[in-house]
Scaffold this motif. Structure first.
Motif: not given
Lengths: 292, 323, 403
Positions: A60-76
């Motif tokens: 679970f904790l390993g998914t956090l950085p991945v989703t954070a990175l993905a959402m940075v791209i989507i937010a941009i």
């Protein structure tokens, strides 16, 4: 003992609310974009984490950085879209993101089906020694992440140069522009950080409640309420606001009954808006305007 | 601004009006047309009523409170006292206005986002109370079997408003026209200029002699009354109401979307939004894509707002100015 | 004022084009043309999960009928519409299906507040409507509607539940939690009255709004008031949170009963171990069918899984059953050489006597099913075991894990 347990649960619920709200608060504060598709983005992060955890066995904790990175791209990407929105900016972004929320909801319906998804937490609750108080793993993660995210954001805003520029933009865009701050770049940074926070909230959302394509509206509502509850641009206020709401709701359910939960939180919210119009931590008057 | 009988503006409006008045004679008993257009006028009226207050610069996200109170006031009055729907609908409007009065007292000093949020939260108060007051409001079971509109006698002709879709169509058309007229006054009249001054700069407006509090309050009361009225009409048209149906976010948000889509500063803007979006969605999108219709709906909103930040009506206006 | 003309030109042209499209459809229904069946369900929005399930059940029934030659040489055609859980949308779409698409009958419907208006519309246009998952009693009380039929009703849930509680579980104190929807509220009230008749205490009787993210405070109250059975009238998603928090907080309960949402293969899959010991209710499930319909039930599971790539559940079966009733009635009308009118189909529906996996389907005079009865199941090691009523039992009640 029951009361202590109630308080623990209320704090964890409040931390959950705060985590859901942080990304929205930052984006709204820096850019004044009223992002109604916020909840849908959280869901998207949640679905991503669900897929990672389910298909690739990522912890679970390993998914956090991945989703954070993905959402940075989507937010941009979202920032690129919203940059084209004309004046009045807040109202128009509100309506555009309303449309975007519809599109995202129904795209997710097609991609992930209408089924409910949750990320299971198998670990048993921790029993605090000498008491009968229980603290579940999810509650630990919720309270921990919300404290960490708030502190990190606070340090970023208060102690770094970038943070100063961001805060200046939050407080007064025109003055910030005059002071030589590149407001457009700040808006990009705001969206990027906001995206990371959304990506953090997504997996936790999937673990605390459940994912389904039209669940984003509730998340957006929570975010909007907490943001304005706290006062725009006040990061510590977000956490306090979340906790206040969590405590209000939990005690209501405990004392009056589940059916009155929404009423009491509405009353708390309204009275706070009337008594402390600038947010719970307010000292000087300054607030964002939903335009006219 | 030349208002002569022969100006193209009046001609266009009259043409549209004539179309809506006479189209039933061409279509005879086209039930779909009546149903969809009735609801189109209904949402148009709702959007116009909402925009009255939005014109003062304060955006409300809580008009569902007036709507739901109007619907419940009207439905319960007709259920317990068996009054004619015509009377109960007015009562519904008044219940809405009373809640509007509470707003002016409680939220009078709030502006901008905080006002929007307070109104959003205030929807929960009547909703939860109605939901839990089972002995009087039937709680979550909702009120069912609400009587339809009674027949109206005009001379020797009796119009069965309860059953005839055509009659309901004309009823809603008339309601919408009345609200459109009020909306027009709010934009074009002296009162309208006061409202506009409020929106642009409140302090300056008060310096110019606009009674800020009075103007805002009266506008809100009128907006609340008309929204409550719409709620009452909805209750009697549908025959059933439930708290989640009439106090829904959908009812609060749709007027905003329709208005922004059509153009919020235009006389016909909110109505235009309803006239375009609602039939398009209900007749075309739903039958084309039973599952994906909302994607088209959302895309239309996004694209329109990206190209016409002042609504689709502004496009027409701009094209006119340049040509 | 000058804006008017330019604003209204596009509207007028739009309305005209819509009108033309509205008028142009319909007509041209020859003898070999397909028989149109209309479906209205919440295909998007909050109730999309169950709406989609019903839709798949109906679609499967239609495809099955077509693969066996349709009715009197004519194929069936399914026209699905979304009601967005709003009555006016449901009415618009039903009207469109009846008027423009000229459907022979309507099926579907998940929420009572939407089934009601559609049934009235059906009566007005004299089109039969077989509702898939409608429960509320008020719908068939009062005004008689000869065009309205449904394959489920609330007594079929409340009666077996109450006798199960009173005869099998024999609890002392029961907590009832129900959702603020008409169906669940009616359910809560009826369960309360039957438990009070049996002198069972109900210290907690509360309603909540579906979709609440947190039940921990409620669960603390459950612990404090020492109830032994919790009946939760929430839905699939609410159980996900409630059960998880219950397990996490180690709330001591003898039984957790959720009439809706527990007895779903997807629920067992999502909850895993945590689902062990929970009680649910269903009218049908893979492996749980009325006597004599086992073979049919197995064929349905196989065919459905091959077609959609997932396991069917009780909601799917409700959709399938309602479509099956309508299809069968239409077939009988056509095969007896009568004209396919609403009245003829309704007559055929009323005389229907079908053995289907979910129920032995016969309608009474009000349009209610005569033999709809759900069973109580318990989740035991990831499987659903029928524990009540006695004649359909497949296993004993396992006492909840006493760790």
């Amino acid at each position: 003992m029951v009361i202590l347990q109630l308080i623990i649960n209320a704090f964890s619920l409040g931390s959950f609310y705060a985590l859901v709200a942080l990304g929205f608060a930052l984006i709204f504060g820096v850019t004044h974009a009223f992002n109604l598709a916020h909840g849908e983005l959280i869901l998207l992060g949640g679905y991503l984490a669900y897929t990672l955890a389910g298909q690739m066995q990522v912890p679970f904790l390993g998914t956090l950085p991945v989703t954070a990175l993905a959402m940075v791209i989507i937010a941009i990407l979202l920032q690129k879209l919203l940059r084209r929105v004309g004046q009045p900016y807040e109202l128009n972004t509100l309506v555009v993101t309303f449309g975007l929320a519809l599109v995202l909801q129904n795209t997710m319906l097609m991609l992930f089906s209408a089924d409910y998804r949750i990320i299971q937490s198998a670990a048993p609750a921790i029993e605090l020694p000498y008491t009968q108080l229980l603290l579940t793993r999810t509650q630990v993660i919720l309270i921990g992440t919300s404290l960490l995210a708030t502190t990190a954001l606070y340090i970023l805003l208060r102690k770094t140069f970038l943070g100063k520029a961001l805060r200046a933009t939050i407080q007064d865009r025109e003055a910030a522009k005059l002071a030589g701050i590149n407001v457009r770049r700040m808006s990009l940074v705001g969206f990027a950080i906001g995206g990371a926070l959304i990506g953090l909230a997504g997996p936790l959302y999937a673990r605390t409640t459940y994912l389904y394509p039209s669940g984003g509206t509730e998340a957006s509502l929570i975010a909007i309420i907490i943001t304005i509850f706290a006062g725009v641009g006040r990061i510590r206020g977000i956490l306090l606001g979340g906790w206040a709401l969590g405590i209000a709701e939990s005690t209501t359910v405990y004392a009056l009954g589940t059916g009155w939960r929404e009423l009491v939180s509405a009353l708390v919210l309204i009275s706070l808006l009337l008594l402390k119009p600038q947010g719970i931590l307010s000292r000087k008057p300054k607030a964002a305007r939903l335009p006219g | 601004m030349i208002r002569t009988a022969t100006s193209p503006a009046v001609l266009g409006f009259t043409a549209a009006l004539l179309f809506f008045i006479f189209s039933p004679f061409l279509l005879q008993d086209n039930a779909v047309y009546y149903r969809v257009m009735t609801m189109t006028f209904f949402y148009g009226a709702l959007a116009l009523a909402w925009n009255l207050y939005a014109l003062t610069g304060n955006i409300s996200l809580g008009h569902a409170a007036f709507f739901g109170l109007g619907a419940y006031g009207s439905a319960l009055l007709s259920h317990y006292w068996h009054l004619s729907p015509w009377a109960t609908v007015l009562f519904g409007g008044m219940v809405g206005a009373v809640y509007g009065l509470l707003w002016t007292v409680a939220f009078g000093c709030l502006r901008g986002a905080r006002f929007a949020l307070a109104t959003l939260a205030s929807v929960e108060i009547p909703r939860v109370i109605i939901d839990n007051w089972e002995s009087f409001t039937f709680g979550s079971l909702g009120v069912v079997g609400i009587t339809g509109f009674s027949a109206v006698r005009v001379g020797s002709v009796s119009i069965a408003l309860g059953e005839s879709l055509k009659a309901q169509y004309y009823l809603l058309l008339c309601c919408t026209l009345v609200i459109l007229l009020i909306h027009r006054q709010f934009i074009k009249s002296k009162w309208g200029w006061a409202v506009r001054a409020l929106r642009e700069e409140e302090t300056a407006a008060s310096m110019l002699g606009v009674n800020v509090h009075f103007t805002r309050s009266v506008t809100l009361l009128l907006s609340a009354f008309l929204t409550g009225l719409c709620g009452g009409v909805y209750a009697h048209l549908m025959g059933l109401i439930e708290p989640p149906l009439v106090f829904s976010l959908h009812i609060s948000a749709l007027p905003l979307v329709l208005t922004m889509f059509g153009g919020r500063y235009l006389v016909c803007g909110p109505l235009l939004g309803a006239l375009i979006l609602y039939p398009l969605d209900q007749v075309l999108f739903h039958s084309l894509l039973p599952v994906g219709h909302s994607i088209l709906y959302g895309l239309i909103i996004i694209v329109t707002l990206l190209f016409f930040p002042h609504g689709i009506g502004s496009w027409v206006q701009r094209r006119r100015t340049f040509s | 004022m000058n804006i008017f003309s330019n604003i209204f030109k596009p509207i007028v042209s739009l309305v005209v084009s819509l009108t033309v499209s509205v008028c142009s459809a319909g007509a041209a229904l020859g003898n070999s043309s397909p028989i149109r069946v209309g479906e209205i369900d919440p295909l998007t929005g909050k109730l999309a999960k169950h709406g989609q399930e019903i839709h798949e059940g109906i679609l499967y029934a239609i495809e099955q009928a077509n693969s066996t030659g349709g009715a009197a040489g004519r194929k069936f055609e399914l026209l699905s519409r979304d009601d967005q859980s709003q009555p006016e949308v449901a009415i618009n779409q039903a009207e469109d299906l009846i008027y423009r698409e000229q459907v022979a009958g309507l099926v579907g419907g998940y929420v009572d507040s939407l089934v009601g208006p559609i049934s009235e519309l059906a009566a007005k246009h004299q089109v039969p409507y077989v509702a898939s998952a409608s429960l509320q009693q008020g719908l068939t009380l009062g005004r008689h509607n000869p065009y309205f039929f449904r394959v489920a009703h609330l007594q079929g849930v409340v009666e077996p539940l109450c006798s199960f509680l009173i005869q099998e579980l024999k609890p002392d104190r029961v907590a009832v939690l129900y959702a603020s929807t008409p169906g669940s509220t009616e359910f809560g009230q009826q369960v309360r009255s039957c438990l009070l008749d049996a002198a069972i205490e109900i210290p907690i009787f509360e309603k909540f709004r579906p979709g609440s993210p947190d039940f921990s405070a409620f669960l603390l109250k459950i612990r404090r008031s020492r109830v032994d059975v919790l009946i939760s009238g929430g839905f699939f998603a609410d159980h996900l949170i409630l059960v998880r928090q219950m397990k996490e907080q180690k709330i001591p309960l003898r039984a957790y009963i959720g009439p809706w949402g527990i007895a779903y293969p997807s629920f067992l899959e999502a909850m895993g171990e945590a689902a062990h010991g929970l009680f649910g209710m269903c009218a049908w499930n893979p492996g749980i069918a009325v006597a004599g319909a086992d073979k049919q039930s197995r064929a349905f599971v196989e065919g459905f899984t091959a077609r959609f790539g997932k396991t069917p559940n009780t909601t799917t079966m409700h959709g399938y059953t309602s479509a099956k009733a309508l299809i069968e009635a239409i077939r009988r009308v056509l095969e007896s050489g009568k004209e396919l009118t609403g009245d003829n189909i309704c007559r055929a529906l009323r005389s229907l006597d079908l053995l289907l996996p979910m129920e032995h389907l016969q309608f009474d005079l009000k349009g209610d099913p005569k033999h709809y009865q759900q069973v109580v199941v318990q989740v035991q090691k990831g499987e659903m075991v029928t524990v009540y009523p006695a004649d359909r039992k497949t296993g004993e009640i396992a006492q909840p894990s006493s760790e």
